[in-house]
Design a protein around this motif. Structure first.
Motif, PDB file in Angstrom:
ATOM      1  N   GLY A  44      -2.512  43.553 -36.555  1.00 40.96           N
ATOM      2  CA  GLY A  44      -2.006  42.176 -36.492  1.00 40.96           C
ATOM      3  C   GLY A  44      -0.590  42.184 -35.938  1.00 40.96           C
ATOM      4  N   GLY A  45       0.233  43.108 -36.456  1.00 40.60           N
ATOM      5  CA  GLY A  45       1.626  43.211 -36.018  1.00 40.60           C
ATOM      6  C   GLY A  45       1.707  43.567 -34.549  1.00 40.60           C
ATOM      7  N   LEU A  46       0.834  44.472 -34.116  1.00 41.88           N
ATOM      8  CA  LEU A  46       0.810  44.876 -32.712  1.00 41.88           C
ATOM      9  C   LEU A  46       0.560  43.662 -31.814  1.00 41.88           C
ATOM     10  CD1 LEU A  46       0.524  47.125 -30.511  1.00 41.88           C
ATOM     11  CD2 LEU A  46      -1.891  47.211 -31.061  1.00 41.88           C
ATOM     12  N   PHE A  47      -0.430  42.849 -32.190  1.00 43.54           N
ATOM     13  CA  PHE A  47      -0.742  41.684 -31.349  1.00 43.54           C
ATOM     14  C   PHE A  47       0.341  40.615 -31.429  1.00 43.54           C
ATOM     15  CE2 PHE A  47      -4.926  43.678 -31.260  1.00 43.54           C
ATOM     16  CZ  PHE A  47      -5.167  43.597 -29.894  1.00 43.54           C
ATOM     17  N   ILE A  48       0.991  40.503 -32.591  1.00 48.58           N
ATOM     18  CA  ILE A  48       2.108  39.552 -32.701  1.00 48.58           C
ATOM     19  C   ILE A  48       3.231  39.978 -31.750  1.00 48.58           C
ATOM     20  CG2 ILE A  48       3.983  38.819 -34.258  1.00 48.58           C
ATOM     21  CD1 ILE A  48       1.747  38.772 -36.465  1.00 48.58           C
ATOM     22  N   ALA A  49       3.491  41.303 -31.729  1.00 47.92           N
ATOM     23  CA  ALA A  49       4.535  41.816 -30.826  1.00 47.92           C
ATOM     24  C   ALA A  49       4.131  41.563 -29.376  1.00 47.92           C
ATOM     25  CB  ALA A  49       4.753  43.303 -31.067  1.00 47.92           C
ATOM     26  N   LEU A  50       2.864  41.866 -29.041  1.00 45.52           N
ATOM     27  CA  LEU A  50       2.416  41.686 -27.650  1.00 45.52           C
ATOM     28  C   LEU A  50       2.524  40.223 -27.230  1.00 45.52           C
ATOM     29  CD1 LEU A  50      -0.692  44.070 -27.522  1.00 45.52           C
ATOM     30  CD2 LEU A  50       1.602  44.464 -26.592  1.00 45.52           C
ATOM     31  N   PHE A  51       2.132  39.338 -28.135  1.00 45.76           N
ATOM     32  CA  PHE A  51       2.183  37.913 -27.795  1.00 45.76           C
ATOM     33  C   PHE A  51       3.628  37.468 -27.565  1.00 45.76           C
ATOM     34  CE2 PHE A  51       2.413  33.388 -28.507  1.00 45.76           C
ATOM     35  CZ  PHE A  51       1.297  32.918 -27.819  1.00 45.76           C
ATOM     36  N   SER A  52       4.510  37.845 -28.499  1.00 47.46           N
ATOM     37  CA  SER A  52       5.900  37.377 -28.382  1.00 47.46           C
ATOM     38  C   SER A  52       6.585  37.946 -27.155  1.00 47.46           C
ATOM     39  CB  SER A  52       6.737  37.792 -29.592  1.00 47.46           C
ATOM     40  OG  SER A  52       6.013  37.671 -30.748  1.00 47.46           O
ATOM     41  N   ALA A  53       6.233  39.200 -26.813  1.00 46.81           N
ATOM     42  CA  ALA A  53       6.956  39.856 -25.727  1.00 46.81           C
ATOM     43  C   ALA A  53       6.351  39.585 -24.362  1.00 46.81           C
ATOM     44  CB  ALA A  53       7.001  41.358 -25.977  1.00 46.81           C
ATOM     45  N   TRP A  54       5.030  39.559 -24.296  1.00 51.88           N
ATOM     46  CA  TRP A  54       4.377  39.526 -22.980  1.00 51.88           C
ATOM     47  C   TRP A  54       3.712  38.204 -22.644  1.00 51.88           C
ATOM     48  CZ3 TRP A  54       5.419  43.627 -19.953  1.00 51.88           C
ATOM     49  CH2 TRP A  54       5.823  44.820 -20.586  1.00 51.88           C
ATOM     50  N   VAL A  55       3.396  37.387 -23.664  1.00 54.16           N
ATOM     51  CA  VAL A  55       2.685  36.148 -23.371  1.00 54.16           C
ATOM     52  C   VAL A  55       3.639  34.945 -23.414  1.00 54.16           C
ATOM     53  CG1 VAL A  55       0.813  34.616 -24.096  1.00 54.16           C
ATOM     54  CG2 VAL A  55       0.526  37.101 -24.274  1.00 54.16           C
ATOM     55  N   MET A  56       4.429  34.891 -24.461  1.00 54.24           N
ATOM     56  CA  MET A  56       5.339  33.758 -24.602  1.00 54.24           C
ATOM     57  C   MET A  56       6.409  33.814 -23.511  1.00 54.24           C
ATOM     58  SD  MET A  56       7.073  32.934 -28.194  1.00 54.24           S
ATOM     59  CE  MET A  56       7.852  31.397 -28.549  1.00 54.24           C
TER      60      MET A  56
ATOM     61  N   GLY B 107      21.215  33.351 -28.286  1.00 47.79           N
ATOM     62  CA  GLY B 107      21.689  33.561 -26.919  1.00 47.79           C
ATOM     63  C   GLY B 107      20.843  34.604 -26.213  1.00 47.79           C
ATOM     64  N   ASP B 108      21.247  34.989 -25.016  1.00 46.03           N
ATOM     65  CA  ASP B 108      20.461  35.956 -24.249  1.00 46.03           C
ATOM     66  C   ASP B 108      21.235  37.272 -24.160  1.00 46.03           C
ATOM     67  OD1 ASP B 108      18.494  37.037 -22.769  1.00 46.03           O
ATOM     68  OD2 ASP B 108      18.525  35.561 -21.141  1.00 46.03           O
ATOM     69  N   GLY B 109      22.083  37.545 -25.159  1.00 50.51           N
ATOM     70  CA  GLY B 109      22.948  38.726 -25.125  1.00 50.51           C
ATOM     71  C   GLY B 109      22.296  39.960 -25.707  1.00 50.51           C
ATOM     72  N   ALA B 110      23.152  40.902 -26.179  1.00 48.09           N
ATOM     73  CA  ALA B 110      22.666  42.205 -26.621  1.00 48.09           C
ATOM     74  C   ALA B 110      21.621  42.099 -27.734  1.00 48.09           C
ATOM     75  CB  ALA B 110      23.846  43.042 -27.090  1.00 48.09           C
ATOM     76  N   GLY B 111      21.868  41.222 -28.715  1.00 49.85           N
ATOM     77  CA  GLY B 111      20.949  41.095 -29.854  1.00 49.85           C
ATOM     78  C   GLY B 111      19.546  40.767 -29.365  1.00 49.85           C
ATOM     79  N   TYR B 112      19.456  39.787 -28.467  1.00 51.80           N
ATOM     80  CA  TYR B 112      18.148  39.380 -27.962  1.00 51.80           C
ATOM     81  C   TYR B 112      17.502  40.510 -27.163  1.00 51.80           C
ATOM     82  CZ  TYR B 112      14.423  37.067 -25.518  1.00 51.80           C
ATOM     83  OH  TYR B 112      13.180  36.758 -25.044  1.00 51.80           O
ATOM     84  N   VAL B 113      18.301  41.173 -26.343  1.00 53.44           N
ATOM     85  CA  VAL B 113      17.747  42.229 -25.483  1.00 53.44           C
ATOM     86  C   VAL B 113      17.181  43.376 -26.337  1.00 53.44           C
ATOM     87  CG1 VAL B 113      18.333  43.953 -23.733  1.00 53.44           C
ATOM     88  CG2 VAL B 113      19.186  41.615 -23.515  1.00 53.44           C
ATOM     89  N   VAL B 114      17.914  43.746 -27.395  1.00 54.93           N
ATOM     90  CA  VAL B 114      17.411  44.814 -28.264  1.00 54.93           C
ATOM     91  C   VAL B 114      16.087  44.392 -28.887  1.00 54.93           C
ATOM     92  CG1 VAL B 114      17.835  46.086 -30.409  1.00 54.93           C
ATOM     93  CG2 VAL B 114      19.689  45.764 -28.760  1.00 54.93           C
ATOM     94  N   TRP B 115      16.061  43.167 -29.411  1.00 55.90           N
ATOM     95  CA  TRP B 115      14.823  42.683 -30.029  1.00 55.90           C
ATOM     96  C   TRP B 115      13.675  42.710 -29.011  1.00 55.90           C
ATOM     97  CZ3 TRP B 115      11.914  38.329 -28.607  1.00 55.90           C
ATOM     98  CH2 TRP B 115      10.802  38.085 -29.427  1.00 55.90           C
ATOM     99  N   HIS B 116      13.950  42.229 -27.812  1.00 58.54           N
ATOM    100  CA  HIS B 116      12.911  42.126 -26.806  1.00 58.54           C
ATOM    101  C   HIS B 116      12.378  43.504 -26.434  1.00 58.54           C
ATOM    102  CE1 HIS B 116      11.045  40.507 -23.032  1.00 58.54           C
ATOM    103  NE2 HIS B 116      10.734  39.590 -23.917  1.00 58.54           N
ATOM    104  N   LEU B 117      13.305  44.447 -26.311  1.00 58.76           N
ATOM    105  CA  LEU B 117      12.888  45.819 -25.996  1.00 58.76           C
ATOM    106  C   LEU B 117      12.007  46.404 -27.098  1.00 58.76           C
ATOM    107  CD1 LEU B 117      15.962  47.075 -24.245  1.00 58.76           C
ATOM    108  CD2 LEU B 117      13.849  48.340 -24.116  1.00 58.76           C
ATOM    109  N   LEU B 118      12.412  46.140 -28.337  1.00 64.88           N
ATOM    110  CA  LEU B 118      11.641  46.674 -29.456  1.00 64.88           C
ATOM    111  C   LEU B 118      10.227  46.094 -29.473  1.00 64.88           C
ATOM    112  CD1 LEU B 118      14.373  46.756 -32.268  1.00 64.88           C
ATOM    113  CD2 LEU B 118      13.292  48.716 -31.165  1.00 64.88           C
ATOM    114  N   VAL B 119      10.111  44.762 -29.347  1.00 59.72           N
ATOM    115  CA  VAL B 119       8.751  44.196 -29.413  1.00 59.72           C
ATOM    116  C   VAL B 119       7.940  44.452 -28.141  1.00 59.72           C
ATOM    117  CG1 VAL B 119       8.990  42.457 -31.231  1.00 59.72           C
ATOM    118  CG2 VAL B 119       9.633  41.881 -28.900  1.00 59.72           C
ATOM    119  N   CYS B 120       8.644  44.624 -27.015  1.00 61.46           N
ATOM    120  CA  CYS B 120       7.935  44.902 -25.758  1.00 61.46           C
ATOM    121  C   CYS B 120       7.314  46.291 -25.775  1.00 61.46           C
ATOM    122  CB  CYS B 120       8.915  44.902 -24.591  1.00 61.46           C
ATOM    123  SG  CYS B 120       8.927  43.426 -23.637  1.00 61.46           S
ATOM    124  N   TYR B 121       8.111  47.270 -26.124  1.00 67.37           N
ATOM    125  CA  TYR B 121       7.677  48.664 -25.965  1.00 67.37           C
ATOM    126  C   TYR B 121       7.576  49.442 -27.270  1.00 67.37           C
ATOM    127  CZ  TYR B 121       9.102  47.439 -21.237  1.00 67.37           C
ATOM    128  OH  TYR B 121       9.242  46.800 -20.033  1.00 67.37           O
TER     129      TYR B 121
END
Ligand code: PFF
Length: 470
Positions: free
Chosen positions: A405-417, A429-443
């Motif tokens: 479930g968590g895997l698909f939640i991550a995939l949806f948030s990172a790759w679909v939304m 904002g679109d700064g470091a905090g967001y980028v770290v989060w995005h990297l974590l859920v993306c990969y």
């Protein structure tokens, strides 16, 4: 910018109420009953380290993703996933993620309530002074008498389910919020008192050493999966519980700050519980790997011999019931919210239906401890050789359904939304905090979950590649 939705179920009074509710969901039997016994079964320190790493790099980002999806969708997880998929131009099949969550919540609550029933029974046993002066054998036989008697288990399971459904039926502000406002702080106070006792009880150092000195030869690939599964279980992730709580979150509350606070509080409770339990285990020459009965078979010995033990014992098991109660309501909330939204039921009616179904399914777990104790449906698979229906349900939900479930939640948030939508909703904002989060859920999260799965199923033996134990 998309039109903001409103939840038809109401909302929390503020960020604090949300943090308390989500902490109430996260902190439960998972921290106090399950964490110590699975840490004990999987060798202690190394297991704890893997679990802590999973909380940090998988748990927190997924919690942020779940809260974000919930707040944007503002409906039960099934309808939230459908609306968000539509908004992103993706397949409506994403709603199945919501359905899988409802199913996981139902399965978990069916056995969770049985264990919570043990805790309820122990409140009364402790208060009646049953443990006072009892020997280890005496305590073991009290536990066996309880778990060996399906009628008693059924009575306590029924009582716990009724308590849960009453709170759920009262709704977001009237029920959930009122309950957690008192229960969560009370729980912290009681745990700290117990740690005080453990500190004085003699084997504190030994307990800490067991919990915090990693020995990687004592953890298997399956142990790593169990640690990861537990990170999901303990933070209530991967099944929509946190998503549905997020859907009641007011507009301006910070998702990142809330998620980090919840994860820290949850981890603190698990570690405080472990630090209370293992010193008592060692001071009394007990076995850390003795399984699901660990706290029920070990702590009463300590309560039976300490001054004021009847009082402390009663408080401890009350704490466990409170913790379980605030988690149980979140396990069934996604199903109840869906029944209200799609079947036009009142909350009371939806709670009764969902409650009766879960209660009935709980019978399978009840019988796993007595009449069907020898029934091991998957005994032909080596790791499940000794697994009763109860253990299989726990394994399937915590170690497979929640991480998936968590895997698909991550995939949806990172790759679909759309990126702009998650930037807007996370509101940092679109700064470091967001980028770290995005990297974590993306990969990071998807790869970590896949690596652990592939490793356990034996498709690729990463453990051997890294020179770890089998
Ligand atoms: N987090 C709860 C615990 O640690 O006891 C259990 C749980 C609650 C798991 C809600 C999953 C969930 F959605």
């Amino acid at each position: 910018m998309t039109e903001r939705r409103e939840s038809i179920h109401g909302s929390w009074s503020g960020r604090l109420a949300f943090v308390l509710a989500a902490t109430g969901s996260a902190v439960g039997l998972g921290n106090i009953w399950k964490f110590p016994y699975i840490a004990g079964e999987n060798g202690g320190g190394a297991f704890v380290l893997v679990y802590l790493a999973c909380i940090a790099v998988i748990g927190i980002p997924i919690m942020m993703a779940e809260v974000m999806l919930g707040r944007r969708g503002r409906q039960s997880p099934i309808n939230t996933m459908r609306s968000l998929a539509k908004e992103a131009g993706a397949s409506p099949a994403w709603r199945w993620l919501g359905w899988a969550g409802v199913l996981a919540g139902f399965l978990i609550l069916s056995y969770y309530s049985v264990i919570a029933g043990w805790a309820l029974a122990y409140v009364f046993r402790a208060a009646a002074g049953t443990f006072t002066g009892a020997t280890a054998e005496g305590i073991a036989s009290i536990f066996e008498q309880l778990t060996g008697d399906p009628e008693r288990l059924l009575a306590w399971h029924t009582l716990f389910m009724v308590m849960t459904m009453i709170v759920v039926a009262r709704g977001v502000r009237g029920g959930l919020e009122q309950a957690v406002r008192w229960l969560v702080p009370a729980l912290f106070v009681l745990l700290i008192m117990l740690d005080g006792y453990a500190l004085a009880s003699g084997a504190f150092d030994q307990g800490l050493e067991f919990l915090f000195t990693p020995d990687f030869s004592r953890i298997s690939a399956n142990g790593v999966l169990i640690a990861m599964g537990h990170a999901f279980f303990t933070l209530s992730l991967g099944m929509g519980a946190i998503m549905v709580y997020g859907s009641y979150l007011p507009e301006r509350a910070s998702i990142a700050r809330s998620s980090i606070t919840i994860a820290l509080l949850d981890t603190l409770v698990a570690l405080l519980a472990g630090m209370a339990i293992f010193p008592i285990v060692f001071a009394n020459g007990l076995e850390p790997g003795s399984g699901a009965g660990l706290i029920f078979q070990t702590l009463p010995i300590a309560f039976g011999h300490m001054p004021g033990g009847a009082l402390f014992g009663t408080l401890f098991f009350l704490l466990l019931v409170f913790a379980a109660w605030t988690s149980a309501i979140s396990l069934i909330e996604p199903a109840v919210a869906w029944l209200v939204e799609n079947k036009g039921m009142t909350r009371v009616c939806a709670s009764v239906y969902a409650g009766i179904a879960t209660w009935g399914f709980g019978l399978l777990s009840i019988f796993s401890f007595n009449a069907w104790a020898d029934f091991k449906p998957l005994s032909f698979i080596p790791i499940f050789e000794n697994y009763t229906i109860f253990k299989l349900l726990d394994y399937l939900t915590a170690n497979i359904m929640l991480p998936l479930g968590g895997l698909f939640i991550a995939l949806f948030s990172a790759w679909v939304m759309k990126r702009s939508d998650s930037v807007q909703e996370l509101d940092m904002g679109d700064g470091a905090g967001y980028v770290v989060w995005h990297l974590l859920v993306c990969y990071v999260t998807p790869v970590a979950v896949l690596v652990v799965f592939l490793n356990v199923t034996g498709i690729v033996n990463f453990a051997r590649l890294f020179g770890l134990g089998e």
